[in-house]
Design a protein around this motif. Structure first.
Motif, PDB file in Angstrom:
ATOM      1  N   GLY A 189      12.326 -19.766   9.161  1.00  9.94           N
ATOM      2  CA  GLY A 189      12.495 -18.526   8.406  1.00  9.94           C
ATOM      3  C   GLY A 189      11.219 -18.109   7.700  1.00  9.94           C
ATOM      4  O   GLY A 189      10.209 -18.824   7.727  1.00  9.94           O
ATOM      5  N   PRO A 190      11.234 -16.961   7.038  1.00 15.73           N
ATOM      6  CA  PRO A 190      10.028 -16.456   6.377  1.00 15.73           C
ATOM      7  C   PRO A 190       9.752 -17.168   5.066  1.00 15.73           C
ATOM      8  O   PRO A 190      10.657 -17.691   4.411  1.00 15.73           O
ATOM      9  CB  PRO A 190      10.379 -14.978   6.112  1.00 15.73           C
ATOM     10  CG  PRO A 190      11.868 -14.998   5.929  1.00 15.73           C
ATOM     11  CD  PRO A 190      12.379 -16.041   6.897  1.00 15.73           C
ATOM     12  N   GLY A 191       8.483 -17.209   4.685  1.00 17.14           N
ATOM     13  CA  GLY A 191       8.135 -17.672   3.357  1.00 17.14           C
ATOM     14  C   GLY A 191       8.404 -16.581   2.334  1.00 17.14           C
ATOM     15  O   GLY A 191       8.574 -15.415   2.682  1.00 17.14           O
ATOM     16  N   PHE A 192       8.484 -16.952   1.093  1.00 17.40           N
ATOM     17  CA  PHE A 192       8.674 -15.957   0.037  1.00 17.40           C
ATOM     18  C   PHE A 192       8.147 -16.513  -1.271  1.00 17.40           C
ATOM     19  O   PHE A 192       8.114 -17.724  -1.492  1.00 17.40           O
ATOM     20  CB  PHE A 192      10.148 -15.548  -0.109  1.00 17.40           C
ATOM     21  CG  PHE A 192      11.113 -16.692  -0.272  1.00 17.40           C
ATOM     22  CD1 PHE A 192      11.384 -17.227  -1.522  1.00 17.40           C
ATOM     23  CD2 PHE A 192      11.759 -17.225   0.839  1.00 17.40           C
ATOM     24  CE1 PHE A 192      12.273 -18.265  -1.675  1.00 17.40           C
ATOM     25  CE2 PHE A 192      12.655 -18.280   0.696  1.00 17.40           C
ATOM     26  CZ  PHE A 192      12.917 -18.796  -0.554  1.00 17.40           C
ATOM     27  N   GLY A 193       7.709 -15.611  -2.134  1.00 17.45           N
ATOM     28  CA  GLY A 193       7.217 -16.001  -3.432  1.00 17.45           C
ATOM     29  C   GLY A 193       8.306 -15.937  -4.490  1.00 17.45           C
ATOM     30  O   GLY A 193       9.332 -15.278  -4.306  1.00 17.45           O
ATOM     31  N   LEU A 194       8.075 -16.628  -5.592  1.00 19.38           N
ATOM     32  CA  LEU A 194       9.017 -16.649  -6.709  1.00 19.38           C
ATOM     33  C   LEU A 194       8.371 -15.990  -7.921  1.00 19.38           C
ATOM     34  O   LEU A 194       7.174 -16.142  -8.164  1.00 19.38           O
ATOM     35  CB  LEU A 194       9.398 -18.091  -7.061  1.00 19.38           C
ATOM     36  CG  LEU A 194       9.953 -18.939  -5.919  1.00 19.38           C
ATOM     37  CD1 LEU A 194      10.115 -20.392  -6.375  1.00 19.38           C
ATOM     38  CD2 LEU A 194      11.269 -18.376  -5.409  1.00 19.38           C
ATOM     39  N   PHE A 195       9.168 -15.242  -8.656  1.00 16.14           N
ATOM     40  CA  PHE A 195       8.711 -14.591  -9.886  1.00 16.14           C
ATOM     41  C   PHE A 195       9.767 -14.860 -10.937  1.00 16.14           C
ATOM     42  O   PHE A 195      10.888 -14.345 -10.845  1.00 16.14           O
ATOM     43  CB  PHE A 195       8.548 -13.091  -9.645  1.00 16.14           C
ATOM     44  CG  PHE A 195       7.797 -12.347 -10.723  1.00 16.14           C
ATOM     45  CD1 PHE A 195       6.539 -11.826 -10.477  1.00 16.14           C
ATOM     46  CD2 PHE A 195       8.353 -12.164 -11.985  1.00 16.14           C
ATOM     47  CE1 PHE A 195       5.842 -11.124 -11.460  1.00 16.14           C
ATOM     48  CE2 PHE A 195       7.676 -11.481 -12.975  1.00 16.14           C
ATOM     49  CZ  PHE A 195       6.404 -10.952 -12.707  1.00 16.14           C
ATOM     50  N   LEU A 196       9.439 -15.705 -11.916  1.00  9.09           N
ATOM     51  CA  LEU A 196      10.428 -16.132 -12.905  1.00  9.09           C
ATOM     52  C   LEU A 196      10.048 -15.646 -14.297  1.00  9.09           C
ATOM     53  O   LEU A 196       8.892 -15.792 -14.722  1.00  9.09           O
ATOM     54  CB  LEU A 196      10.540 -17.660 -12.926  1.00  9.09           C
ATOM     55  CG  LEU A 196      10.990 -18.335 -11.627  1.00  9.09           C
ATOM     56  CD1 LEU A 196       9.797 -18.897 -10.890  1.00  9.09           C
ATOM     57  CD2 LEU A 196      12.004 -19.438 -11.906  1.00  9.09           C
ATOM     58  N   ARG A 197      11.025 -15.096 -14.994  1.00  7.07           N
ATOM     59  CA  ARG A 197      10.898 -14.745 -16.409  1.00  7.07           C
ATOM     60  C   ARG A 197      11.781 -15.715 -17.194  1.00  7.07           C
ATOM     61  O   ARG A 197      13.004 -15.686 -17.071  1.00  7.07           O
ATOM     62  CB  ARG A 197      11.367 -13.311 -16.656  1.00  7.07           C
ATOM     63  CG  ARG A 197      10.507 -12.216 -16.025  1.00  7.07           C
ATOM     64  CD  ARG A 197      11.235 -10.886 -16.151  1.00  7.07           C
ATOM     65  NE  ARG A 197      10.410  -9.724 -15.876  1.00  7.07           N
ATOM     66  CZ  ARG A 197      10.244  -9.181 -14.667  1.00  7.07           C
ATOM     67  NH1 ARG A 197      10.852  -9.727 -13.616  1.00  7.07           N
ATOM     68  NH2 ARG A 197       9.490  -8.111 -14.514  1.00  7.07           N
ATOM     69  N   VAL A 198      11.150 -16.566 -17.977  1.00  2.00           N
ATOM     70  CA  VAL A 198      11.907 -17.598 -18.704  1.00  2.00           C
ATOM     71  C   VAL A 198      11.409 -17.654 -20.144  1.00  2.00           C
ATOM     72  O   VAL A 198      10.218 -17.890 -20.377  1.00  2.00           O
ATOM     73  CB  VAL A 198      11.744 -18.984 -18.046  1.00  2.00           C
ATOM     74  CG1 VAL A 198      12.594 -20.011 -18.784  1.00  2.00           C
ATOM     75  CG2 VAL A 198      12.126 -18.925 -16.576  1.00  2.00           C
ATOM     76  N   PRO A 199      12.285 -17.440 -21.139  1.00  2.00           N
ATOM     77  CA  PRO A 199      11.843 -17.538 -22.540  1.00  2.00           C
ATOM     78  C   PRO A 199      11.466 -18.959 -22.907  1.00  2.00           C
ATOM     79  O   PRO A 199      11.998 -19.938 -22.366  1.00  2.00           O
ATOM     80  CB  PRO A 199      13.079 -17.077 -23.336  1.00  2.00           C
ATOM     81  CG  PRO A 199      13.941 -16.372 -22.344  1.00  2.00           C
ATOM     82  CD  PRO A 199      13.688 -17.021 -21.028  1.00  2.00           C
ATOM     83  N   LEU A 200      10.529 -19.074 -23.837  1.00  6.51           N
ATOM     84  CA  LEU A 200      10.242 -20.377 -24.424  1.00  6.51           C
ATOM     85  C   LEU A 200      11.439 -20.852 -25.238  1.00  6.51           C
ATOM     86  O   LEU A 200      12.261 -20.039 -25.699  1.00  6.51           O
ATOM     87  CB  LEU A 200       9.021 -20.283 -25.335  1.00  6.51           C
ATOM     88  CG  LEU A 200       7.681 -19.949 -24.665  1.00  6.51           C
ATOM     89  CD1 LEU A 200       6.630 -19.648 -25.739  1.00  6.51           C
ATOM     90  CD2 LEU A 200       7.227 -21.095 -23.786  1.00  6.51           C
ATOM     91  N   ALA A 201      11.550 -22.155 -25.421  1.00  6.77           N
ATOM     92  CA  ALA A 201      12.583 -22.685 -26.304  1.00  6.77           C
ATOM     93  C   ALA A 201      12.269 -22.291 -27.748  1.00  6.77           C
ATOM     94  O   ALA A 201      11.165 -21.861 -28.067  1.00  6.77           O
ATOM     95  CB  ALA A 201      12.649 -24.207 -26.178  1.00  6.77           C
ATOM     96  N   ALA A 202      13.263 -22.418 -28.624  1.00  2.26           N
ATOM     97  CA  ALA A 202      13.083 -21.999 -30.017  1.00  2.26           C
ATOM     98  C   ALA A 202      11.910 -22.698 -30.684  1.00  2.26           C
ATOM     99  O   ALA A 202      11.252 -22.130 -31.564  1.00  2.26           O
ATOM    100  CB  ALA A 202      14.373 -22.267 -30.797  1.00  2.26           C
ATOM    101  N   ASP A 203      11.609 -23.925 -30.259  1.00  4.44           N
ATOM    102  CA  ASP A 203      10.483 -24.656 -30.849  1.00  4.44           C
ATOM    103  C   ASP A 203       9.169 -24.391 -30.112  1.00  4.44           C
ATOM    104  O   ASP A 203       8.156 -25.035 -30.382  1.00  4.44           O
ATOM    105  CB  ASP A 203      10.769 -26.154 -30.884  1.00  4.44           C
ATOM    106  CG  ASP A 203      10.980 -26.736 -29.485  1.00  4.44           C
ATOM    107  OD1 ASP A 203      10.891 -25.974 -28.490  1.00  4.44           O
ATOM    108  OD2 ASP A 203      11.238 -27.954 -29.384  1.00  4.44           O
TER     109      ASP A 203
END
Length: 362
Positions: A189-203
């Motif tokens: 199958g084809p390759g694909f890139g990942l784009f993640l938006r993830v908040p930092l933890a409270a600390d």
């Protein structure tokens, strides 16, 4: 030099035709012989100075209206368009182009046709509607490519069914995504890139939500992915050859996601420094994550297999960009400048680009 080679070269420029479109490239090549024969006398008259370009263009345009073969019609219209442009008859060229659009000829082929026809036109020449039409055709071509890429990825995920797939207790979604991508590639199958938006933890720490254990057999990877997204409280969408994921603020983020950062970071940085950016502009109301997404989509063909991780503040928000205009730079430098302008830090970790708030004191 006679005028005939130029128009025949236009008829022969079929490489931009989209595979699978109607008519096919093979049909165009077959029709070219008849089109050459039909236009031979006109082109001879043009070469001898007995006819003007706009006269020949109009005659060829009429030929297009008299054929019942779509491949012949395209080649006649292509020739008429190029001759009208070379004659400076830009309004009539636009009329021909709009007819080709109504006939639903592929925008990729039309954008290539217009771009090549305008190459010899001196800068500053008023070509009327041709320039905005060219911009619109190019944008439509980009959108079609992105839609086709997203469909290919969706089909591959739905059709790839490994004999067994397991998610270990406490494993992160990025780690699972990397393994799913590897499975898709190994199945052809084809390759694909990942784009993640993830908040930092409270600390301020950088983790990912932990997933519950999962073990399935002969299950489409699309289903495995959907389960992981739900379990990790992520949102998912596809655009072009990239999958986008966003995690809401407040999710417990304790897992490292180390697999996302595998690879040769120095090689990745060198690649980013080879991707030239002629001009980029960011508006004051554009959030950093939206700006980076737009930038990465613009260079999708050159950075397809590079992943992106954007860390939001613990409340899930990204800073707004100030007005920023940059020309003649590289993707590497532009990302660094964008990050610095909002108090972020830009790092390359393996094949992943990471943008996160700079720690206090940096």
């Amino acid at each position: 030099m006679s005028a005939r080679p130029g128009i025949l070269l236009a008829f022969a420029a079929l490489s931009a035709w989209t595979a699978g479109a109607a008519p096919t490239r093979a049909e165009l090549l077959k029709a070219e012989t008849d089109v050459r024969a039909a236009t031979a006398e006109l082109l001879d008259g043009l070469a001898r100075g007995e006819r003007t370009r706009d006269e020949v263009a109009e005659a060829v345009r009429i030929m297009a209206s008299q054929t019942a073969e779509p491949a012949e019609e395209y080649l006649f219209l292509q020739g008429a368009f190029r001759l009208f442009v070379r004659a400076g008859e830009y309004v009539r060229a636009v009329d021909v182009l709009r007819r080709m659009q109504r006939r639903e000829f592929p925008p990729e082929a039309l954008a290539d046709l217009v771009g090549r026809a305008l190459e010899p036109v001196p800068r500053g020449t008023d070509v009327g509607e041709l320039e905005p039409l060219l911009d619109a055709l190019r944008e439509e071509s980009v959108q079609r490519r992105r839609q086709a890429a997203a469909r290919r990825i969706g089909r591959a995920l739905a059709e790839t069914r490994p004999p067994a797939f397991a998610v270990a207790e406490g494993e992160s979604l990025p780690d699972v995504l990397v393994r799913i991508r590897r499975q898709v590639r190994s199945a052809g199958g084809p390759g694909f890139g990942l784009f993640l938006r993830v908040p930092l933890a409270a600390d301020g720490s950088e983790g990912f939500p932990a997933l519950p254990a999962l073990q399935v057999a002969d299950t489409p990877l699309a289903d495995v992915l959907a389960r992981g997204v739900r379990a990790g409280a992520f949102r998912m969408r596809a655009q072009g050859d990239r999958l986008f994921f966003a995690c809401p603020a407040g999710a417990a983020s304790t897992v490292s996601g180390a697999d996302l950062f595998a690879g040769d970071g120095e090689a990745t940085a060198r690649r980013l420094k080879r991707i030239r950016i002629r001009f980029a502009a960011f508006g004051a109301d554009e959030a950093l994550d939206a700006a980076v997404e737009r930038l990465l989509l613009a260079v999708a063909d050159e950075a397809q297999d590079v992943d992106v991780l954007l860390r939001a503040a613990p409340d899930g928000t990204f800073p707004r960009m100030g007005t920023l205009r940059v020309s003649d730079t590289t993707l590497f430098d532009l990302l660094g400048l964008a990050a610095e302008s909002v108090g972020y830090r830009f790092d390359v970790r393996g094949t992943c680009l990471v943008l996160r708030p700079a720690p206090a004191g940096e």
